[in-house]
Design a protein around this motif. Structure first.
Motif: not given
Length: 346
Positions: A156-185
């Motif tokens: 929901r964060m990335l797609l519904s709320q943030g509307e992340l699009a192909p080719g955009e640059k995204i920084l994921v903080l705390g990529a080792s945590g639960g939400v972080g590693h899901a967001a990277v994928q």
């Protein structure tokens, strides 16, 4: 039954694993025989005590679990005994204006299983059928019991709320945590260029395995400066910040003109100093997000069940060692999810 529980808020020594009355399904509920569950940082805050939340004690924590339906309450139509299910912890009223418009996670009476009401880290759990998702029988219990909260939140964060699009640059903080590693994928799946931070070289390697193209050790480097250097001083289009006070200023510094920061939490504190001048001059957007709608949950978990996304499991422990599981989350040990299973299942 046996259950993880605490009778007062406090440090890890308040956690017990002991007898608790077996649940009886109310109308619209089913009882599940829990096979596995996972911790989230929310479990830490709930144990310590959250302002404005008065829990019935003793409290069973846990927002993530999966198991087999063993008993059906009156009025249940979606499940039968023997079905494999996973818990989706967001509870909505179904009748307010937001629910009627399909935005259940914005419900005026929204609550979360394990936080506002009794959780599911127990041998048995009574759960409303609306808070259960079917799980194919080929899916391992550790996967089924650890994916729901973090993947729905990140989706929901990335797609519904943030509307992340192909080719955009995204920084994921705390990529080792639960939400972080899901967001990277999820960001990699969308086709974004993924930057990620973590605190050790091992965690950075795991982030790369999840799809990060650029990694930054925030213990050694100023991540906002690194982002400026890596992007030719442009910045990224989106920052995923669930850390809060400790990272907020640098999250804003990392954004390109017109960029947006999306947040679902604040593990280091929810009242950071903020640079309003930077926000208006660079026309930045600050976007909040909480959990997900039932449709979003279905969409992302289908991609977990078919193997597109994978919750990384750092440790599987018996529920009797729940205090150790809490310690791992608090001390940021390892990468991915900490899973607990009833002792009777091991």
């Amino acid at each position: 039954m046996k259950a993880v529980q605490f009778s007062e808020h406090g440090d890890r020594d308040v956690i017990e694993y002991g007898d608790f009355p077996d649940p009886e399904p109310e109308r619209g509920e089913v009882v599940i025989d829990v096979k596995a569950g996972a911790l989230n940082h929310l479990d830490i805050w709930t144990r310590k005590g959250l302002p404005g939340i008065d829990l019935e004690m003793p409290h069973i924590p846990g927002s993530d679990a999966a198991g087999v339906v063993t008993e059906i309450g009156e009025g249940v139509t979606r499940f039968e005994e023997g079905d494999h299910v996973a818990v989706s912890a967001g509870v909505s009223c179904g009748v307010c204006e937001f629910c009627r418009h399909g935005e259940e996670s914005e419900c005026v009476r929204f609550s979360i299983i394990g936080e506002h009401q009794r959780g599911v880290h127990s041998e048995l759990a009574a759960v409303p059928e609306d808070n259960l998702v079917p799980v194919p029988e080929h899916v391992d219990w550790e996967v089924a019991g650890s994916a729901s909260l973090v993947f729905q939140t990140a989706w929901r964060m990335l797609l519904s709320q943030g509307e992340l699009a192909p080719g955009e640059k995204i920084l994921v903080l705390g990529a080792s945590g639960g939400v972080g590693h899901a967001a990277v994928q999820i960001a990699d799946f969308v086709g974004a260029e993924v930057y990620a931070t973590a605190s050790t070289e091992e965690k950075l390697q795991y982030a790369e395995e999840c799809g990060a193209e650029h990694v930054i050790n925030y213990e050694e480097d100023d991540f906002a400066k690194e982002i400026r250097d890596l992007t030719g001083r442009r910045g990224v289009d989106m920052v995923v910040d669930h850390i809060g006070a400790a990272t907020w200023t640098d999250s804003l510094k990392s954004l390109a003109k017109g960029g947006r920061v999306v947040t679902c939490g604040a593990t280091t504190g929810g009242r950071p100093e903020t640079d309003i001048n930077r926000i208006f001059w660079n026309q930045l957007k600050v976007i909040g997000s909480t959990m997900a709608t039932p449709g979003e949950v279905d969409d992302v978990l289908e991609l977990v069940w078919d193997g597109t996304f994978e919750p990384r499991i750092r440790e599987v422990l018996p529920m009797s060692e729940a205090a150790r599981a809490h310690e791992m989350i608090e001390n940021r040990e390892g990468f991915g999810k900490v899973v607990v299973r009833p002792d009777s299942e091991l």
